[in-house]
Design an enzyme around this catalytic site. Structure first.
Site, PDB file in Angstrom:
ATOM      1  N   LYS A   1       0.842  -1.202   0.000  1.00 40.20           N
ATOM      2  CA  LYS A   1       0.000   0.000   0.000  1.00 40.20           C
ATOM      3  C   LYS A   1       0.873   1.246   0.000  1.00 40.20           C
ATOM      4  CE  LYS A   1      -3.951  -0.115   2.109  1.00 40.20           C
ATOM      5  NZ  LYS A   1      -4.497  -0.740   3.312  1.00 40.20           N
TER       6      LYS A   1
ATOM      7  N   ARG B   1      -3.205   3.230   8.376  1.00 32.19           N
ATOM      8  CA  ARG B   1      -3.519   1.928   7.767  1.00 32.19           C
ATOM      9  C   ARG B   1      -2.281   1.039   7.678  1.00 32.19           C
ATOM     10  NH1 ARG B   1      -6.691   2.859   2.315  1.00 32.19           N
ATOM     11  NH2 ARG B   1      -5.075   4.438   1.983  1.00 32.19           N
TER      12      ARG B   1
ATOM     13  N   GLY C   1      -8.044  -7.726   4.956  1.00 30.47           N
ATOM     14  CA  GLY C   1      -8.864  -7.890   6.152  1.00 30.47           C
ATOM     15  C   GLY C   1      -8.118  -8.464   7.337  1.00 30.47           C
TER      16      GLY C   1
ATOM     17  N   MET D   1      -5.257  -7.232   8.814  1.00 29.72           N
ATOM     18  CA  MET D   1      -4.650  -6.294   9.756  1.00 29.72           C
ATOM     19  C   MET D   1      -5.495  -5.026   9.866  1.00 29.72           C
ATOM     20  SD  MET D   1      -0.624  -7.006   9.325  1.00 29.72           S
ATOM     21  CE  MET D   1      -0.628  -6.270   7.718  1.00 29.72           C
TER      22      MET D   1
ATOM     23  N   ARG E   1      -3.070  -1.158  -6.722  1.00 32.07           N
ATOM     24  CA  ARG E   1      -2.273  -2.389  -6.710  1.00 32.07           C
ATOM     25  C   ARG E   1      -2.721  -3.252  -7.889  1.00 32.07           C
ATOM     26  NH1 ARG E   1      -5.131  -5.077  -1.376  1.00 32.07           N
ATOM     27  NH2 ARG E   1      -7.188  -5.299  -2.295  1.00 32.07           N
TER      28      ARG E   1
ATOM     29  N   HIS F   1      -5.985 -44.461  -8.993  1.00 32.13           N
ATOM     30  CA  HIS F   1      -6.553 -44.890 -10.272  1.00 32.13           C
ATOM     31  C   HIS F   1      -7.648 -43.939 -10.715  1.00 32.13           C
ATOM     32  CE1 HIS F   1      -9.411 -47.290 -12.725  1.00 32.13           C
ATOM     33  NE2 HIS F   1      -8.284 -47.675 -13.307  1.00 32.13           N
TER      34      HIS F   1
ATOM     35  N   ARG G   1      -0.992 -46.692 -21.740  1.00 33.44           N
ATOM     36  CA  ARG G   1      -0.932 -47.802 -20.772  1.00 33.44           C
ATOM     37  C   ARG G   1      -1.776 -48.944 -21.297  1.00 33.44           C
ATOM     38  NH1 ARG G   1      -1.759 -42.848 -16.918  1.00 33.44           N
ATOM     39  NH2 ARG G   1      -3.000 -42.494 -18.771  1.00 33.44           N
TER      40      ARG G   1
ATOM     41  N   ARG H   1       3.583 -48.375 -23.694  1.00 33.67           N
ATOM     42  CA  ARG H   1       4.249 -49.115 -22.626  1.00 33.67           C
ATOM     43  C   ARG H   1       3.746 -50.549 -22.616  1.00 33.67           C
ATOM     44  NH1 ARG H   1       3.356 -47.184 -16.585  1.00 33.67           N
ATOM     45  NH2 ARG H   1       1.311 -48.098 -16.953  1.00 33.67           N
TER      46      ARG H   1
ATOM     47  N   GLU I   1      12.134 -45.393 -13.891  1.00 35.25           N
ATOM     48  CA  GLU I   1      11.197 -45.208 -12.786  1.00 35.25           C
ATOM     49  C   GLU I   1      11.716 -45.852 -11.507  1.00 35.25           C
ATOM     50  OE1 GLU I   1       7.469 -47.196 -13.736  1.00 35.25           O
ATOM     51  OE2 GLU I   1       8.506 -48.497 -15.158  1.00 35.25           O
TER      52      GLU I   1
ATOM     53  N   SER J   1      11.881 -42.449 -20.724  1.00 36.88           N
ATOM     54  CA  SER J   1      10.765 -41.646 -20.245  1.00 36.88           C
ATOM     55  C   SER J   1      10.731 -41.780 -18.726  1.00 36.88           C
ATOM     56  CB  SER J   1       9.462 -42.146 -20.861  1.00 36.88           C
ATOM     57  OG  SER J   1       8.379 -41.415 -20.322  1.00 36.88           O
TER      58      SER J   1
ATOM     59  N   GLY K   1       9.273 -42.143 -15.410  1.00 39.05           N
ATOM     60  CA  GLY K   1       7.998 -42.469 -14.760  1.00 39.05           C
ATOM     61  C   GLY K   1       8.081 -41.913 -13.353  1.00 39.05           C
ATOM     62  N   THR K   2       7.777 -40.627 -13.224  1.00 38.74           N
ATOM     63  CA  THR K   2       8.049 -39.958 -11.951  1.00 38.74           C
ATOM     64  C   THR K   2       7.061 -40.330 -10.859  1.00 38.74           C
ATOM     65  OG1 THR K   2       6.955 -38.024 -12.870  1.00 38.74           O
ATOM     66  CG2 THR K   2       9.361 -38.024 -12.840  1.00 38.74           C
ATOM     67  N   ASN K   3       5.924 -40.952 -11.219  1.00 37.72           N
ATOM     68  CA  ASN K   3       5.058 -41.439 -10.140  1.00 37.72           C
ATOM     69  C   ASN K   3       5.795 -42.529  -9.364  1.00 37.72           C
ATOM     70  OD1 ASN K   3       3.208 -39.794 -11.336  1.00 37.72           O
ATOM     71  ND2 ASN K   3       1.974 -41.435 -12.198  1.00 37.72           N
ATOM     72  N   ASP K   4       6.266 -43.519 -10.100  1.00 42.99           N
ATOM     73  CA  ASP K   4       6.980 -44.608  -9.446  1.00 42.99           C
ATOM     74  C   ASP K   4       8.309 -44.130  -8.876  1.00 42.99           C
ATOM     75  OD1 ASP K   4       4.944 -46.333 -10.301  1.00 42.99           O
ATOM     76  OD2 ASP K   4       6.378 -47.962 -10.342  1.00 42.99           O
TER      77      ASP K   4
ATOM     78  N   CYS L   1       6.680 -38.931 -18.240  1.00 42.19           N
ATOM     79  CA  CYS L   1       5.280 -39.290 -18.443  1.00 42.19           C
ATOM     80  C   CYS L   1       4.549 -39.470 -17.123  1.00 42.19           C
ATOM     81  CB  CYS L   1       5.162 -40.549 -19.286  1.00 42.19           C
ATOM     82  SG  CYS L   1       5.934 -41.976 -18.518  1.00 42.19           S
TER      83      CYS L   1
ATOM     84  N   TYR M   1      10.722 -33.548 -24.013  1.00 40.39           N
ATOM     85  CA  TYR M   1       9.284 -33.283 -23.950  1.00 40.39           C
ATOM     86  C   TYR M   1       8.731 -33.665 -22.579  1.00 40.39           C
ATOM     87  CZ  TYR M   1       8.671 -38.275 -24.183  1.00 40.39           C
ATOM     88  OH  TYR M   1       8.733 -39.606 -23.879  1.00 40.39           O
TER      89      TYR M   1
END
Lengths: 915, 915
Positions: free
Chosen positions: A33, A103, A112, A114, A347, A463, A569, A625, A778, A797, A799-802, A865, A885
């Site tokens: 402000k 202020r 809201g 302060m 702002r 899933h 898959r 895969r 992975e 590729s 497999g960043t989940n695993d 992926c 990619y």
């Protein structure tokens, strides 16, 4: 905004700055402000004179155990003298008294959170003076009573309600509805009442000394930085706690000085739609808090043009000027005192995702910003919201419960607890929401036709979540507060019971489960979104592919701009409803021959699956895969099977659940060997059972033990590509991905087997097609020996989940519910690493893998992926470490396109800065 | 052995070398046997003249698609001429004919795998000449018939049995038992018969041309390199397939030339005990194959001193000479032809672990080798065998089945299927073997008193295996061929059924399960073993600690030389029998208060546990890992509970299993709320269930959610140390280990909580004690961010069991049975990575972690406490990457001491070589 030379503060000023001594760049020191007021003062806009106590003074206050820094009040008095000179008013004087607004204003807006005190400096004497000077007794008393109320509440801690009750009582006594209807005399009475309330509550008289008032108000603002609600707000919004707040002390201007006065707020463009029109609201004869209090309804800003045309014109002029000056939409506050406009705040304006895109594109067209700046103006995390229908944010709602916002958009329909019923009713054209404790591949046929999916268990990578995002169906998962009883076909939440057929709405943006059919808002996919994404495509160097398992996914992915498929898959194809009995045969097979017989029946179906997919992706690469999941994933859970068989053995009766499982697995009820077959099934489930299936017999491990599965799939893939080329002249580039490789020898065994088959098929066909073999990285070990693996793999590729599972040792199926959500809440982890890529751990692993892989094979194609492929921060990291990619679900492709462009732009900025 | 200048071969020789042209160093080229013959020739021992066809000739033969290399046979003829000159005999001549032995000999000994032909050059004419020359018709005919038999079988492929039948028939007809009883005339008849057999089987006459015979014999030896049995032998013993075999062609000497002739084998020291005495056996009037054939019983070498004192004396002289020359025990073959001794082979003698140690120590004392050489002479992998009782290898046995040799040594006793019964009968002094499908912490009380443990499921790191090694109990685990029926209290294997109480023997060195009580051999732990290990201690720089959970383990560990405890798993203490109901209360607790109540009852017990441990380890560090396993590990499996409850609900009856579980968990049968409590148990099991428990709520994750568990343990640890110091003046250094840290913030939360408690306890006690906080590095992420973690952790301990799980994505509980064993069999993995540390993956992770950790904290203490800490190859790697210590089960401590010394010595050798 042009760089501004910071002006030297007045000699000796350490803790304070006059507005004109600051600039927009000084948000750290002056707060948001204060910086806005300074900038507006600096460029000559009508800002009431004032000054800012810096954030450093606030920090020093806390460092000194809540004592004002040395000389702070001296500086304040000095600055007041400057303002007195400039305004000709005098603080505390009876004649032409200077009243102040005080202020808070931290670096980051905390609306809201302060405190604010207006009309400071009021007492019986100064107010009389004000009344005389302005010739408006009523307004003066109105200002005074507002001051007592605000100061009493904020500084002295008197409950707000005490004042409100007195005010309401008076209005009732006078038989009026609005504050403005009270006369000067009424207000005088009210002031006495207010002062009495303060005395009663605090045991002391209301402080009349203006300097004392100011000192206490400053202290109160400092203190408001550390109120519990402010602290938790910052924690929630990840704002650091060590910034402190500034205090803005400014000459009061009075919007409550009769019908030619007023106060309001405005956006320079419509923040909901982005339309280029001044947008906001105002109240005449009012002070700031009235606009938000809701006792009087503010009026749209357009009407100001009629009521106060000159002020409106001036406001429009200043709005345009500020927008050009800041090169962005502004959110402004103003007050009109007797037809004269004053600016009290400016702002950057918060806006919806839709508006952000439109504004960025428009401003680029207007020449206000460059295209690359436009791209950086839209938060990629918000981008997906514009692609889905939304629950109308204005509509009232009954929330039954909350879960994880797993797949965006809103969906509504009749609740159904069973995939078969969902499929049936959905195909008949009915809108249904599939509600399950959790889903598995056997539910996919129901999920495909449902409007949305709701589950009681599972995380962002369950899933249900993955399939929903893949098919673009809104989903709320892991709604643990709901009690879902699939057997009784009902669920309950917030004390209400929802039965099959009842209508609900799920909001995949917020995770809310709402009773009934909420009004929805259609996404606004105007041409400017397309244009915006085209700009992104021109900038980005990172490719964007889609994870797609079915032709429908692939089509959507192309619509959204995917450049190929990064992950198909194949197991989802195996478990399509009509194939389940054949698939079961394969799983139950006791010999290779039996398995081959079942696979031979699946092969032509898979080939058609691949053709369907390829037709949507002509000319693009398609990564397929090979079969990945553990075999038992498809079978019923052991404990349930054991219970059912025990019951049949003892009573001969079977449950609904069992009847359905039997049907699914094509075991007829009348089969005299039914019980024997169920026992065989139990035996097989027991045989296949693993303590930790995620670390078990799956991926290439299965392919090594049962090579005939991979063989069938590779035949189907290559024959599909060969026939498409031969019969229709259509090209695709199948990339065959071997999953879960940890040791190069695993890849070697599978690669030798499959490349021999592939070469033979191509040779026999006489058709020239391109294909590649590669692997998913992975497992940590795969990244660590990526140089060895790249000797055989033509592409990687991640497999960043695993990979996240093994790098952290977190089970995707369990972690969120068991501890991960609490970890994030407690700040032990900054984010859920299954959602936002963990750069220090998983990311480092990817860096190691990529460097090693490219050392062996410089033209190695490397992508990602995992679910992270559609998360902006993760996409940025993938760009930084030089991946080729990212691949994500179709609906996240636009986000990835934007995020990739932004990553490239930020990198250029960084390079430019470093040079 | 001194370096030997390699002699140039005779001009023009490319594929062949005369024995005197070679040396012991030329094993690659000449094979082991050829190199031995060459060396003995070179140093003037009585070796019949001959030459070697090199391994390169063999490789060239296969490269040229099974054709002899150019000039090979020319060279052979040239070499034969040299031998003819030297012996005065002539190959193929009737007068004084030269007969040859043709023997294979690869670089690495492959006993019995490849082929040998003796007496080559025999035909009707040459044999008549031989008979005349030696004046011994019978011996000549005996040699001839042996030749036809061997050549017929090895070269012409005629079945061995055909000849054996003919020989047996003749002996029966003549009414004699021994071959030697046959007369010259009998043998003449037999020769005719043999020649007829060959003609019938091959359709051609027996080849009489000696050169042709030689050519074919050489070809047959080459071919024998690639017979299926040779290939699988090499695969099993990890011998490369591209070495080829040499062929040794040597003048025949005749052990079958009457009672002053003979043949035998001997070791220069006793290979079973290491005793310094010529050890072996011989047969008079025999050729080589008679010694192994078993038709006549060979006589101990000592008797030769009486029968042929001069030959014996000469043999002893040569044995001493060879041992000094080779500086190692030799395994020799000799033939005596009419009292003259000839040497036919020498090679390093295989020996038992016991013998290896004794020989190494003795030879060092004799000054034959240095102490450091002595240390390198014992295979550390074999070392543990000397610490356990052995099944007498000579005794006949009935093997019921085989499993993994999980914990060495032999054990025998009555079979018991239940830990309670085992505990009861074991405490009563009975010897029992505990047989279970698998074990869990609830079985520990039974395991502690059992002689040995046998399980049907699980791998080398299963609960049973780990506990057994920890307590030094022999164990065979994962014996999948046995059908164990715990309910019926019996198991069956190899068609036999073993009931409770029947006696079996398990051999933890071989994995065999044997019927009845086998004779056992006590380990020979002579003073030389102690001496040997002291030498190792002087050399090694790597510390050796032990994994020990109970005072008994700790005492054993100290006996075996452990320098502290590297891992105490406190959860085993939690589940001691009498504590189980309290532990169950803790698990079932629904509030923190309930949990604290149960913990408060456990605290004094834990404190006493720690005191017991500390007393055994006064002055040494003791690493105590805080509670680690998932809570549900202690509870019965869901499917079993579901089945039982369903049965009770339907029939009211409970099974034996359930009755026992109820007892264990202190749920009385008469409790009217019994079913309700069981249902509550089922609910809790369901709540705690995880899809992948290894990646779930355990380790520090539990401690973060339920901090009161860690709090109790830290109190117990510190109070134990404080009281021991205060009351007895005894010092230990507790190192408190926080498990399963992946993110530094997890460690931070736990560390802050616990160090506060620890500081307070020490402050309040007024006693000075040393302690440390550290962490287990068992997740890839922990290694990757080890620099961050080392800011808080004062020590690291690699938990390589878990680290191997996550780096490979292999579940310890499932992988071996599901695919890992097959991976190793097929050579996809070189070793089971849970047994031998995987250097490329897990090892690289450890290297990264250690480098990063020491960067932050140079004096960081780094060790390993996974099962690998007792595996020699893994210990070597730990030395190489600069760990401070390894920790392993007590019985593996001596191995680790030796392996650490060997690692240090090999490193010095390498450094010396590099310099």
């Amino acid at each position: 905004m042009a760089e501004v030379q910071e002006r030297e503060p007045a000699t000796g000023s350490r803790w304070t700055r006059l507005f004109e001594e600051g600039s927009a760049q000084m948000r750290d020191l002056l707060g948001g402000k204060g910086a806005g007021l300074a900038e507006m003062s600096r460029i000559g806009l009508p800002v009431p004179p004032g000054f800012t106590i810096t954030t450093e003074a606030c920090l020093e206050y806390f460092r000194q155990e809540r004592r004002f820094p040395d000389r702070l009040m001296d500086e304040v008095r000095e600055k007041l003298r400057v303002i007195e000179q400039r305004t000709g008013k005098k603080f505390g004087a009876v004649k032409n008294p200077l009243l102040l607004s005080v202020r808070s204003g931290a670096k980051f807006s905390m609306p809201g959170m302060m405190d604010t005190v207006l009309n400071l400096g009021s007492n019986n004497a100064t107010i009389e003076g004000l009344a005389r000077g302005t010739n408006d007794t009523r307004s003066a008393y109105d200002s005074y009573r507002r001051f007592i109320q605000m100061f009493g509440n904020v500084v002295l801690g008197v409950k707000h309600e005490r004042f409100e009750e007195a005010l309401a009582g008076l209005k009732q006594a006078r038989g009026v509805k609005q504050d403005v209807e009270l006369t000067a005399q009424d207000l005088q009475e009210l002031i006495k009442d207010y002062r009495r309330i303060v005395t009663e509550a605090t045991g002391a008289d209301f402080p009349d000394d203006p300097v004392k008032q100011l000192e206490n108000a400053v202290r109160a603002v400092f203190e408001s930085w550390n109120t519990p609600r402010a602290v938790s707000y910052r924690t929630y919004h990840k704002i650091p706690h060590d910034l402190g707040t500034a205090v803005n002390i400014q000459t009061m201007v009075f919007g409550n000085m009769g019908p030619t006065s007023g106060t309001g707020v405005a956006f320079t463009r419509n923040p909901a739609t982005g339309e280029k029109i001044l947008y906001g609201e105002y109240l005449l004869n009012a002070q700031g808090e009235d606009v938000v209090a809701g006792t009087r309804t503010p009026r749209p800003i357009a009407e100001l043009a009629e009521e106060q045309p000159e002020a409106h014109q001036e406001l429009q002029r200043i709005a345009d000027l500020l927008e050009r000056h800041y090169r962005d939409v502004q959110d402004i506050e103003f007050t009109i005192e007797r037809s004269k406009l004053y600016m009290l705040q400016t702002r950057a304006g918060k806006r919806t995702a839709q508006a952000a895109v439109k504004i960025a594109v428009d401003m680029a067209h207007e020449g206000v910003i460059r295209q690359d700046e436009a791209l950086l103006r839209v938060d990629a995390n918000e981008f997906e919201k514009i692609l889905h229908r939304q629950v109308d944010p204005a509509a009232p709602k009954t929330v039954l419960g909350r879960g994880l916002a797993a797949s965006p958009g809103a969906a509504q329909g009749a609740v159904v607890f069973d995939a078969d019923v969902a499929a049936e009713r959905g195909r008949a054209g009915e809108k249904v929401i599939l509600v399950r404790t959790e889903t598995n591949p056997n539910d996919v046929h129901g999920m495909l036709v449902a409007q949305g999916i709701l589950t009681g268990r599972g995380g962002m990578t369950s899933h249900a979540a993955i399939v929903a995002r893949g098919i673009g169906a809104p989903a709320v998962v892991g709604a643990e507060s709901l009690r879902i009883d699939e057997g009784a076909r009902q669920f309950s939440g917030d004390g209400k019971t929802i039965r099959e057929g009842d209508v609900i709405t799920i909001d995949g943006n917020t995770g809310e489960v709402i009773l009934g059919a909420m009004p929805l808002v259609e996404p606004r996919l105007g041409g400017h979104v397309e244009e915006f994404l085209t700009w992104a495509d021109e900038v980005r160097t990172l490719g964007v592919r889609a994870n797609a398992d079915y032709p429908e996914d692939a089509r959507k992915a192309r619509e959204f701009g995917a450049e190929g498929i990064g992950l198909c898959r194949t197991e989802y194809m195996f478990t399509k409803e009509e194939r389940q009995p054949t698939y079961l045969e394969m799983i139950m097979a006791e010999t290779e021959q039996e398995r081959r017989t079942a696979l031979a029946r699946l092969e032509p179906l898979q080939k058609e699956d691949f053709k369907g997919l390829f037709r949507e992706m002509v000319g693009w690469p398609v990564i397929i895969r090979l079969f990945d999941p553990p075999l038992h994933e498809f079978l019923p859970p052991l404990h349930q099977l054991v219970e059912e068989i025990t019951r049949i053995e003892l009573t001969g009766k079977e449950s609904d659940w069992l009847a359905k499982e039997r049907d699914r697995l094509a075991i007829p009820a009348k089969d005299p060997g039914r019980l024997e077959r169920l026992r065989a099934l139990r035996r097989r489930v027991q045989e296949l059972q693993e303590v930790n299936p995620m670390l078990g017999l799956r991926g290439c491990r299965l392919g090594i033990l049962y090579p005939e599965i991979n063989e069938m799939q590779v035949r189907a893939i290559l024959l599909a590509a060969i026939e498409m080329k031969r019969d229709d002249g259509l090209d695709v580039i199948p990339e065959i991905m071997i999953p879960l490789v940890g040791h190069v020898n695993e890849l070697r065994v599978v690669h030798e087997q499959l490349s021999r088959i592939a070469e033979q098929l191509v040779r026999e066909s006489g058709v020239q097609i391109k294909y590649m073999f590669g692997t998913m990285i992975e497992l940590p070990r795969a990244a660590l020996v990526a140089d060895q693996i790249a000797e055989l793999a033509e592409f990687f590729s991640y497999g960043t989940n695993d990979l996240t599972q093994t790098v952290f040792g977190f089970s995707r199926d369990d972690a969120q519910a068991k501890f991960l959500t609490r970890y994030v809440e407690r700040g032990i982890l900054p984010e859920d690493p299954f959602r936002v890529l963990d750069r220090d751990g998983v990311g480092k692993m990817m860096q190691i893998g990529t460097e090693l892989g490219k050392k062996t094979r410089p033209n190695l194609e490397v992508g990602i992926c995992g679910e992270h492929g559609g998360d902006p921060s993760s996409v940025e990291f993938c760009h930084q470490i030089g991946l080729d990619y990212v691949s994500c679900s179709a609906f996240r492709v636009p986000i990835a396109r934007l995020a990739a462009a932004q990553a490239r732009l930020r990198e250029s900025v960084k390079v430019a800065r470093d040079v």
